[in-house]
Write an enzyme that holds these catalytic residues in place. Sequence first.
Site, mmCIF file in Angstrom:
data_model
loop_
_atom_site.group_PDB
_atom_site.id
_atom_site.type_symbol
_atom_site.label_atom_id
_atom_site.label_comp_id
_atom_site.label_asym_id
_atom_site.label_seq_id
_atom_site.Cartn_x
_atom_site.Cartn_y
_atom_site.Cartn_z
ATOM 1 N N GLU A 175 20.888 10.333 65.327
ATOM 2 C CA GLU A 175 20.490 10.814 63.997
ATOM 3 C C GLU A 175 19.106 11.463 64.019
ATOM 4 O O GLU A 175 18.232 11.116 63.215
ATOM 5 C CB GLU A 175 20.539 9.671 62.984
ATOM 6 C CG GLU A 175 21.949 9.174 62.733
ATOM 7 C CD GLU A 175 22.069 8.219 61.545
ATOM 8 O OE1 GLU A 175 21.079 7.584 61.178
ATOM 9 O OE2 GLU A 175 23.177 8.117 60.990
ATOM 10 N N GLU A 369 29.993 7.368 63.695
ATOM 11 C CA GLU A 369 29.667 6.339 62.707
ATOM 12 C C GLU A 369 30.334 6.713 61.391
ATOM 13 O O GLU A 369 30.323 7.881 60.990
ATOM 14 C CB GLU A 369 28.150 6.231 62.446
ATOM 15 C CG GLU A 369 27.371 5.671 63.598
ATOM 16 C CD GLU A 369 25.887 5.492 63.280
ATOM 17 O OE1 GLU A 369 25.536 5.242 62.108
ATOM 18 O OE2 GLU A 369 25.080 5.614 64.214
#
Length: 471
Positions: A175, A369
């Site tokens: 991320e 995710e």
Amino acid sequence: MALPKGFLWGGAVAAHQLEGAWNVGGKGPSVADVMTVGAPGVERGITDGIIEGENYPNHEAIDFYHRYKEDIALLAGMGFKCFRTSIAWTRIFPNGDELEPNEEGLKFYDDLFDEMHKYGMEPVVTLSHFEIPLHLANEYGGWRNRKMIEFFVRFAKVCFERYKDKVKYWMTFNEINNQRNTESPFLTFTNSGLLYKEGEDRYQVMYQAAHYEFVASAIAVIEGHKINPDFQIGCMIAFCPTYPASAAPQDQIAALKEMDRTYVFADVQCRGHYPSYILKEWERFGTDIRMEPEDLKIIQEGTVDYIAFSYYMTFTTEYDESNVRHLGREKKNPFVKANDWGWQIDPIGLRYALNLLQERYELPLMIVENGIGLHEHEEADGMIHDDARIEYFANHITEMKKAVELDGVTLIGYCPWGPIDLVSAGTGEMEKRYGFIYVDKNNKGEGTLARKPKKSYYWYKRVIETNGENL
Ligand code: P53
């Protein structure tokens, strides 16, 4: 509608959120080890070193370090084809600036990957997932310092060499775009191990750190392919699409500009150059990013093989003239619901996300995710009836299948977040639960750590068995 054969069904975790054993086996402290527990809407504290009496949830987490055999067996029980985890940098280089790795740390991941292979589970590995050695944060200022490139590349190369026959799928930085929000010390600290100083130009510091990370990631891709040409090395983006709040043209621009704040991170890593919109923005804001002459060439040569991304939610934005940087103001979306932490639940947004990424980059995608945090407890029959989770996943998988079948998206796999309850990254809570497997532990750190399949465990097992047909 059929997903491709060999589709990688699995789940995803990060070392610091489940391993515990924070000072065992020669491991050094990471940035996650100085973060205290928060609450819904309350950010975690960051302490100056480790202070007695504070609650540091990552220190023990769910003790996966000592229980991984039992846990991998439970995940295998659902039929996992892959399992995403990260390598805790501080198990391999406890301080981060050593020249030689810590053998005990390397051995742990050898054993863990062997255990996965026993069950035919493909490891999917993140190199840097919010676990920068604390020493690098304290002594070097984290990624504000160019020296980080050297430390990261050494770490990456050691991992590539050691696990070249055990791991095929890699990601460099988890991320990487979270730090775009410079309001939050937590996001910059976890992404880049740096804390802003008073009065400094946060925007510039953030992009400087990101630039070093882009160069480091590109070098890792180049070096990784030399070590094993079959490696698939990806970037990893938190992808929360932003919708315009209305059909007003200025809301479209605000949403577009908001999306650029995420796209820039993928554009550089996938296309191999800085896009024109960011160069213009830097010019306008007087942002001066220090680059060495070879940096842009490295970035060009080290583009990624695939895009890994997390998908949890979408945002909505409306035009806000006073926001000179990105023109928008976040607005609640009246068309979707949210969980207890305010994360908006939007299954169609996943199909939208897959399409945006496919059309922009034409690279293979992996959802690494997706999931929902819920408050849960055992009911009278001894079962955890997590029907809300089942509904969440059924709806998201339905939209994911449409993206593949109807829209032609190339998708490698699907890894729900936290298949076993673990420490929340954002709040440090244990009680923000994502798992198919319950872990007996609460926010205060109390509990037996016993594991127990929830209702969704049996549901997800059937989903995998039928390659997503039986939802
Ligand atoms: P938690 C923000 C927005 C989207 C994803 O998050 C985020 C974050 C940071 O909190 O993090 C990712 O645990 C991250 C995982 C994290 C997971 O999403 O705050 O890659 O480490 O646990 C869920 O509920």
